[in-house]
Design an enzyme around this catalytic site. Structure first.
Site, PDB file in Angstrom:
ATOM      1  N   CYS A 171       0.833  -1.205   0.000  1.00  0.00           N
ATOM      2  CA  CYS A 171       0.000   0.000   0.000  1.00  0.00           C
ATOM      3  C   CYS A 171       0.865   1.251   0.000  1.00  0.00           C
ATOM      4  O   CYS A 171       1.300   1.718   1.048  1.00  0.00           O
ATOM      5  CB  CYS A 171      -0.937  -0.005   1.208  1.00  0.00           C
ATOM      6  SG  CYS A 171      -1.976   1.453   1.248  1.00  0.00           S
ATOM      7  N   CYS A 174      -0.545   4.101   2.046  1.00  0.00           N
ATOM      8  CA  CYS A 174      -0.405   4.005   3.512  1.00  0.00           C
ATOM      9  C   CYS A 174       1.029   4.303   3.932  1.00  0.00           C
ATOM     10  O   CYS A 174       1.269   4.947   4.944  1.00  0.00           O
ATOM     11  CB  CYS A 174      -0.725   2.599   4.013  1.00  0.00           C
ATOM     12  SG  CYS A 174      -2.073   1.792   3.201  1.00  0.00           S
ATOM     13  N   ASP A 175       1.992   3.804   3.175  1.00  0.00           N
ATOM     14  CA  ASP A 175       3.372   3.785   3.667  1.00  0.00           C
ATOM     15  C   ASP A 175       4.341   4.668   2.877  1.00  0.00           C
ATOM     16  O   ASP A 175       5.447   4.929   3.339  1.00  0.00           O
ATOM     17  CB  ASP A 175       3.917   2.337   3.618  1.00  0.00           C
ATOM     18  CG  ASP A 175       3.055   1.389   4.439  1.00  0.00           C
ATOM     19  OD1 ASP A 175       2.528   1.845   5.466  1.00  0.00           O
ATOM     20  OD2 ASP A 175       2.910   0.221   4.055  1.00  0.00           O
TER      21      ASP A 175
END
Ligand code: NAP
Length: 351
Positions: A171, A174-175
């Site tokens: 992701c 997300c990261d």
């Protein structure tokens, strides 16, 4: 006191779930939604409440949200306690998390009840159906709509597992903004729309993004292909597969070893992050042996143009049953269909 039997329980958290909840609530079925638990396990699996769209940035293809500043609208539409959980609005149309909050709020406005927990066990062998949540709550229901979506796949390499959360991710949104990825070369595995989306997003932080794709042409849609091919920071490594993630205990990921699918020698590239974008697996583990699944473990829709499953009274909507379209709009559409199917089925049974 006799046990209260729910008319319809909805299990899920994405657009299919919330569309089903809106329609079921407006049909006065008082739906009870299990939206999933907020847990580390679900975070790692990509199955937190609000579904996969919670892991994306801008949503450019959901009808009704052209580019524009939605700040005022979001402030009016979404309850204060939920707004506090949201990232600041980017003023460029709707984001995935915003779209999901709007759908969730719409369901709440019409009376949907929400439990923030996972359903871990179902008994569809007798009626009413029985569902058990992770925290132990048990409920019974005449009808169930499953809308648990799908999660990102990994290749299954031991080295990939070794460096998960230390440079390996599925992701980018997300990261990707983590300091370890800034101004560093990164790799994205895959050649579909997700891979391009991830590569494009990462190119805002990275020095270079290598797209590792096993064929000589991208699967992504034409407009997304152009986005990748025109981006000077994205370099597609055609006909290559990821053979090994390289790294060490101190730094995490430091590189990748790539194999050629056309007989060229192996290639090593220095990267500090590897992002997998190679498709999805449906979240159906809790349904094994309870509902008919396809070979790829998606729920099987048993009747054309209906959301019926192999158990009468259980309906399926969204990516958990759809390996083909997998769009927010199609998931929402099938959520609406599932609620209408459930409403009509309950009425026909006099329930
Ligand atoms: P996808 O279209 O199934 O693409 C998966 C990619 O991963 C393919 O390029 C595939 O290679 C590759 N792949 C799969 N297994 C692999 C393996 N074991 N080793 C190496 N490569 C592997 O999945 P997706 O990109 O997640 O997209 C899913 C759906 O969501 C699509 O319908 C897509 O249009 C949609 N989507 C839309 C947007 C958008 O509109 N903004 C964004 C994201 C996703 P091959 O090509 O060789 O099969």
């Amino acid at each position: 006191m006799p046990e209260e039997i729910e008319k319809v329980v909805i299990v899920g958290s994405g657009p299919a779930c919330w569309a089903a909840a809106i329609y079921a609530a407006r049909a006065e079925l008082q739906p009870l939604v299990f939206e999933g638990a907020v847990s580390e396990e679900n975070r790692l699996a990509g199955t937190l409440p609000l579904g996969q769209l919670a892991l994306t940035t801008e949503v450019e293809n959901y009808p009704g949200f052209p580019a524009g500043d939605l700040s005022g609208y979001l402030a009016d539409a979404i309850a204060e306690d939920r707004r506090r959980l949201m990232a600041p609005h980017k003023k460029e149309g709707v984001s995935g998390p915003e779209l999901m909050e709007l759908m969730r709020q719409q369901a709440v406005n019409f009376g949907a009840r929400i439990t923030t927990d996972d359903i871990v066990e179902v008994d569809f062998s007798s009626r009413p159906f029985r569902l058990t949540a992770f925290e132990g709550q048990v409920c019974t229901a005449h009808a169930v709509i499953v809308a648990t979506g799908a999660r990102a796949n990994y290749l299954g390499l031991p080295s990939e597992d070794q460096y998960k959360n230390r440079g390996v991710s599925a992701c980018a949104v997300c990261d990707g903004a983590l300091p370890r990825f800034r101004n560093r070369p990164l790799a994205v595995v895959g050649g579909g729309d997700s891979a391009v989306e991830e590569a494009d997003y990462l190119s805002k932080f990275a020095s270079t993004v290598y797209m590792i794709h096993r064929r000589h042409e991208l699967r992504a849609s034409k407009i997304m292909q152009q986005r990748a091919l025109k981006n000077p920071k994205i370099e597609v490594l055609w006909n290559t597969t990821l053979a090994e993630v390289l790294g060490n205990d101190k730094d995490g990921v430091t590189g990748v070893r790539l194999q050629s699918t056309v007989g060229e020698p192996d290639l090593v590239k220095d990267v500090s992050g590897v992002f997998l974008a190679i498709g999805h697996t449906p979240n159906t583990a809790f349904l094994k042996g309870k509902l008919e699944l396809t070979e790829k473990k998606y729920i099987r829709w048993t009747t054309p143009a209906r959301t019926y499953t192999s158990v009468e009274g259980v309906f399926a909507a969204g990516d958990v049953a759809d390996a083909y379209y997998r769009q927010a709009i199609t998931a929402a559409g099938s959520g609406c269909m599932a609620a209408l199917d459930a409403e009509r089925w309950l009425a026909a049974k006099g329930l």
